[in-house]
Design a protein around this motif. Sequence first.
Motif, short mmCIF file in Angstrom:
data_model
loop_
_atom_site.label_atom_id
_atom_site.label_comp_id
_atom_site.label_asym_id
_atom_site.label_seq_id
_atom_site.Cartn_x
_atom_site.Cartn_y
_atom_site.Cartn_z
N ALA A 1 0.84 -1.21 0.00
CA ALA A 1 0.00 0.00 0.00
C ALA A 1 0.87 1.26 0.00
N LEU A 2 1.99 1.19 0.72
CA LEU A 2 2.91 2.34 0.74
C LEU A 2 3.53 2.55 -0.64
N GLU A 3 3.86 1.44 -1.28
CA GLU A 3 4.44 1.50 -2.62
C GLU A 3 3.45 2.12 -3.61
N VAL A 4 2.20 1.66 -3.54
CA VAL A 4 1.15 2.11 -4.47
C VAL A 4 0.90 3.61 -4.31
N THR A 5 0.83 4.08 -3.05
CA THR A 5 0.47 5.48 -2.80
C THR A 5 1.69 6.40 -2.82
N GLY A 6 2.87 5.83 -2.58
CA GLY A 6 4.08 6.65 -2.52
C GLY A 6 4.26 7.36 -1.19
N HIS A 7 3.39 7.08 -0.18
CA HIS A 7 3.54 7.74 1.13
C HIS A 7 4.68 7.11 1.92
N ARG A 8 5.27 7.90 2.83
CA ARG A 8 6.44 7.45 3.59
C ARG A 8 6.12 7.18 5.05
N SER A 9 4.84 7.29 5.43
CA SER A 9 4.46 7.07 6.83
C SER A 9 3.33 6.06 6.90
N LEU A 10 3.47 5.16 7.88
CA LEU A 10 2.44 4.13 8.07
C LEU A 10 1.93 4.20 9.51
N VAL A 11 0.61 4.22 9.64
CA VAL A 11 -0.01 4.20 10.96
C VAL A 11 -0.63 2.83 11.18
N VAL A 12 -0.42 2.26 12.36
CA VAL A 12 -1.04 0.97 12.67
C VAL A 12 -2.02 1.19 13.82
N ALA A 13 -3.28 0.84 13.61
CA ALA A 13 -4.29 1.10 14.63
C ALA A 13 -5.20 -0.10 14.81
N GLY A 14 -5.91 -0.14 15.93
CA GLY A 14 -6.82 -1.25 16.22
C GLY A 14 -6.16 -2.28 17.11
N GLY A 15 -6.99 -3.14 17.73
CA GLY A 15 -6.52 -4.09 18.74
C GLY A 15 -5.35 -4.96 18.32
N VAL A 16 -5.34 -5.43 17.08
CA VAL A 16 -4.24 -6.31 16.64
C VAL A 16 -2.92 -5.53 16.54
N GLY A 17 -3.03 -4.20 16.48
CA GLY A 17 -1.85 -3.35 16.50
C GLY A 17 -1.06 -3.49 17.79
N ALA A 18 -1.66 -4.12 18.80
CA ALA A 18 -0.95 -4.36 20.07
C ALA A 18 -0.03 -5.58 19.96
#
Length: 347
Positions: free
Chosen positions: A254-271
């Motif tokens: 997804a980062l490759e497709v959008t070209g963005h350099r920041s990733l946010v991880v959220a939600g319970g499994v993010g623990a």
Amino acid sequence: MRVLAVETSCDESAVAVLDAERGLLAHELWSQIDLHRAFGGVVPELASRDHLRRLLPLVRAALAAAHTDAAALDGVAYTAGPGLVGALLTGAALARALSFGWKLPAIAVHHLEGHLLAPMLESPAPPLPHVALLVSGGHTMLIEVCAIGDYRLLGQTRDDAAGEAFDKTAKLLGLPYPGGPQLAQLAASGRPGTFSFPRPMLDRPGLEFSFSGLKTAVMLAVRAAPLSEQLRADVAHAVQDAIVATLCAKALRALEVTGHRSLVVAGGVGANRELRARLSREAAARGVRVYYPRLEFCTDNAAMIALAGLYRLRAGERSDGMIDVRARWPLSELRPPGAPATTPVPG
Ligand code: KG4
Ligand code: ZN
């Protein structure tokens, strides 16, 4: 601006007080895990009844911990969906009653917007735009966060959510509810390579997920022969490995497709520590920075609802019609704070 927020979308009753200048002043949470454990999952009616019992004491506790009172508040935020309707109604009714009694504006908040914005409570906050991997018990989504309230769905699960895959396979291994953290703990003593489970959709292009086949593969492994304690740990290790590898690969795509350099991880499994370690490692190798909420704000909490509510109240949004909640509420219906909604929002 100072906001009191109420979260009751599932099995956590939570209340928080957030101040725009001074930050988070209090966050109180009552988890119903012990109540639902005997049933192996959340019983909606029991959840609603327990929220009713817990909410007012939590409001009092949060106000006391924040050394504040209703007179110093500027609004009341509450989760209006998606979630269990009965549970949502308890929080919505209380929040709207408080706002009426205290003569303060109320704001209905989207639970997933809360999860998406939770990392903004940390320092440094993630820059915009970014990609968010939202992984909870009910959702697995990759979202392009262009701005607050401007969310573009890049891909999601076709069947089970990642948290659901954790919970269902944990149940097959005889672990108590909620299985995700238990399975992760068991996986720590598992040997890599003893079992290998499918990495769903990894070989296919695109950003969709599918976790239901994993559950079937684990069921077959568990039924094939009685498992020793070590083999159970090996299965847990392989399950976690399959889920984490899939989430990492698709997030990086997804980062490759959008070209963005920041990733946010959220939600319970993010623990999940393994997910955090692997994502940070693989992202760093590509020059991408990963942002997480603190562990207690990965799972459901009211601090994230307060933040989402604050942005929207500050932009002049109000929920002052009928009290309404939604079991389903597509994130794509949201608009940036203050922008006119294209479809009716709850409230
Ligand atoms: O965001 P959340 O608290 O509630 C929902 O909105 O769904 O997420 C709960 C999910 C559950 O499926 C739980 O098993 C999972 O998050 N979870 C974990 C871990 N902690 C919570 N899964 C794997 N490893 C963990 N450490
Ligand atoms: Zn949640």
